[in-house]
Design a protein around this motif. Sequence first.
Motif, mmCIF file in Angstrom:
data_model
loop_
_atom_site.group_PDB
_atom_site.id
_atom_site.type_symbol
_atom_site.label_atom_id
_atom_site.label_comp_id
_atom_site.label_asym_id
_atom_site.label_seq_id
_atom_site.Cartn_x
_atom_site.Cartn_y
_atom_site.Cartn_z
ATOM 1 N N ARG A 42 34.495 35.384 46.513
ATOM 2 C CA ARG A 42 35.437 36.398 46.044
ATOM 3 C C ARG A 42 36.505 35.734 45.175
ATOM 4 O O ARG A 42 37.478 35.181 45.689
ATOM 5 C CB ARG A 42 36.103 37.115 47.220
ATOM 6 N N PRO A 43 36.339 35.759 43.871
ATOM 7 C CA PRO A 43 37.398 35.226 43.000
ATOM 8 C C PRO A 43 38.559 36.219 42.924
ATOM 9 O O PRO A 43 38.348 37.421 42.774
ATOM 10 C CB PRO A 43 36.688 35.074 41.648
ATOM 11 N N LEU A 44 39.767 35.709 43.061
ATOM 12 C CA LEU A 44 40.955 36.557 43.048
ATOM 13 C C LEU A 44 41.750 36.305 41.769
ATOM 14 O O LEU A 44 41.945 35.164 41.358
ATOM 15 C CB LEU A 44 41.838 36.255 44.265
ATOM 16 N N THR A 45 42.209 37.390 41.164
ATOM 17 C CA THR A 45 42.969 37.280 39.916
ATOM 18 C C THR A 45 44.379 36.810 40.217
ATOM 19 O O THR A 45 45.129 37.445 40.962
ATOM 20 C CB THR A 45 43.006 38.626 39.185
ATOM 21 N N ALA A 46 44.730 35.684 39.635
ATOM 22 C CA ALA A 46 46.081 35.128 39.792
ATOM 23 C C ALA A 46 46.334 34.199 38.619
ATOM 24 O O ALA A 46 45.595 33.243 38.403
ATOM 25 C CB ALA A 46 46.213 34.369 41.107
ATOM 26 N N GLY A 47 47.357 34.496 37.844
ATOM 27 C CA GLY A 47 47.656 33.670 36.690
ATOM 28 C C GLY A 47 46.651 33.887 35.573
ATOM 29 O O GLY A 47 45.866 34.837 35.568
ATOM 30 N N GLU A 48 46.666 32.969 34.630
ATOM 31 C CA GLU A 48 45.796 33.078 33.462
ATOM 32 C C GLU A 48 44.347 32.837 33.844
ATOM 33 O O GLU A 48 44.034 31.933 34.627
ATOM 34 C CB GLU A 48 46.219 32.040 32.414
ATOM 35 N N MET A 49 43.456 33.670 33.312
ATOM 36 C CA MET A 49 42.022 33.495 33.590
ATOM 37 C C MET A 49 41.478 32.379 32.717
ATOM 38 O O MET A 49 40.987 32.605 31.611
ATOM 39 C CB MET A 49 41.260 34.801 33.324
ATOM 40 N N ALA A 50 41.562 31.172 33.220
ATOM 41 C CA ALA A 50 41.074 30.007 32.478
ATOM 42 C C ALA A 50 40.794 28.891 33.475
ATOM 43 O O ALA A 50 41.423 28.814 34.539
ATOM 44 C CB ALA A 50 42.106 29.546 31.452
ATOM 45 N N VAL A 51 39.837 28.053 33.138
ATOM 46 C CA VAL A 51 39.534 26.904 33.979
ATOM 47 C C VAL A 51 40.681 25.913 33.881
ATOM 48 O O VAL A 51 41.184 25.618 32.792
ATOM 49 C CB VAL A 51 38.216 26.234 33.538
ATOM 50 N N ALA A 52 41.143 25.421 35.024
ATOM 51 C CA ALA A 52 42.248 24.472 35.051
ATOM 52 C C ALA A 52 42.041 23.482 36.184
ATOM 53 O O ALA A 52 41.348 23.778 37.170
ATOM 54 C CB ALA A 52 43.580 25.204 35.229
ATOM 55 N N ALA A 53 42.626 22.308 36.048
ATOM 56 C CA ALA A 53 42.598 21.339 37.145
ATOM 57 C C ALA A 53 43.386 21.908 38.313
ATOM 58 O O ALA A 53 44.386 22.613 38.108
ATOM 59 C CB ALA A 53 43.205 20.020 36.687
ATOM 60 N N PRO A 54 42.963 21.636 39.560
ATOM 61 C CA PRO A 54 43.659 22.214 40.721
ATOM 62 C C PRO A 54 45.158 21.959 40.729
ATOM 63 O O PRO A 54 45.942 22.834 41.100
ATOM 64 C CB PRO A 54 42.965 21.546 41.906
ATOM 65 N N ASP A 55 45.586 20.768 40.301
ATOM 66 C CA ASP A 55 47.020 20.469 40.275
ATOM 67 C C ASP A 55 47.783 21.394 39.335
ATOM 68 O O ASP A 55 48.971 21.662 39.542
ATOM 69 C CB ASP A 55 47.251 19.018 39.840
ATOM 70 N N ASP A 56 47.115 21.870 38.284
ATOM 71 C CA ASP A 56 47.775 22.704 37.280
ATOM 72 C C ASP A 56 47.800 24.181 37.666
ATOM 73 O O ASP A 56 48.344 25.004 36.915
ATOM 74 C CB ASP A 56 47.068 22.544 35.922
#
Length: 389
Positions: free
Chosen positions: A52-66
Amino acid sequence: MKVSLVGPHADADGRGLAAALSSQGHAVTVYTRRTSAAQPDEWTTGAGYVVRPLTAGEMAVAAPDDELPAMGEFAQRLDAAWTSDRPDVVHADWWTYGIAAQLAANHHDVPTVQTFTAVGSVQRRRQNRDAISENRTRMEKVLARNASWVTASCSEDVDELVRFGRPRGRMSVLGRGVDTEAFTVEGPIASRTERHRVIVVARNLLPHKNIDLLIRAMATVPDAELLVVGGPPRSGLRQHDEACRLHRIAVATAVADRVHFTGAVPTADMPALMRSADVLVCPSAYEPFGVPVVEAMACGVPVVASSVGGMVDTVVHDVTGLLVPSVTPKALGHAVRNVLRQGVLRRGMGLAGRARASSRYGWDRVARDTEVVYDRLLATNAHQVRQPS
């Protein structure tokens, strides 16, 4: 048991644990951040767990720290999801996702497991990773103190978490799993020359991997070639600063004709490449686990590794390989020569490594060890509920 896994679980580790827990009969749902509008709200994988992907922030691949700026909204989404579908236990990986998981789980009185795949302060100190922020360390301290249970990748990280204020009796070492059905002794073998083959694997070519020391060591191992596996695609190696630095060292030490850079290798091709090796070397200044080490062991390949971090837990010195306390070209060369010149010893180490990898680090075993943690937490919760007020 209804289990919610929270984190960047689109990677191999997340898929492996979710699939193994599902195969043991648990109802597993993976919650991660939505990275594309094309992703459905929910799907069931072939392995039986739900994503279940949840929408939060910008929909883009990012490093976990970011992903930290999105975690407040992510926590709200988790809270809403668990209002109608409360899990029995929440298991978070990585510090950013741990913050969201604990906020939402506390609202529903659900026990939490926080996995520290790596501890930022140890990485910064042992790997010279200046980019790792003090903010991460502050948040990891909070997570370590407040989770119902904590797991770390190696014993050294446990010591660091104790310094954070986490009671040693409420955490455990939980190694990462490897695919012991893909990484096996039997199977295709990548083409190779008649020389002995030494392999070092690093997803990212970074200075703390100490590949430069291994290249210098090859001057004392004249009948062997070295494959440096990892980094950017092969076409980008000439533009990669660290790859160029390593090549210059190979030229300066007159081993450039025996040191080959493969660039990034597809995961599906790695078992055959591992099986082509006579020895895998991991000279890193620090790795919390060291997945390539265990993958090599699973393929029956002996290991020479620095005596630090996760390798101290996974490699049995003189049984599955050799641990090198002081990583210098001289020490690495001596250890590699010892393994290469003794064929019977090398084969024996390979067999012992395969047995250890399959019994200790297959995903089924990791899932069983994880299940023990969950059962303990649920038993503790049930006992607390029964206590008179």
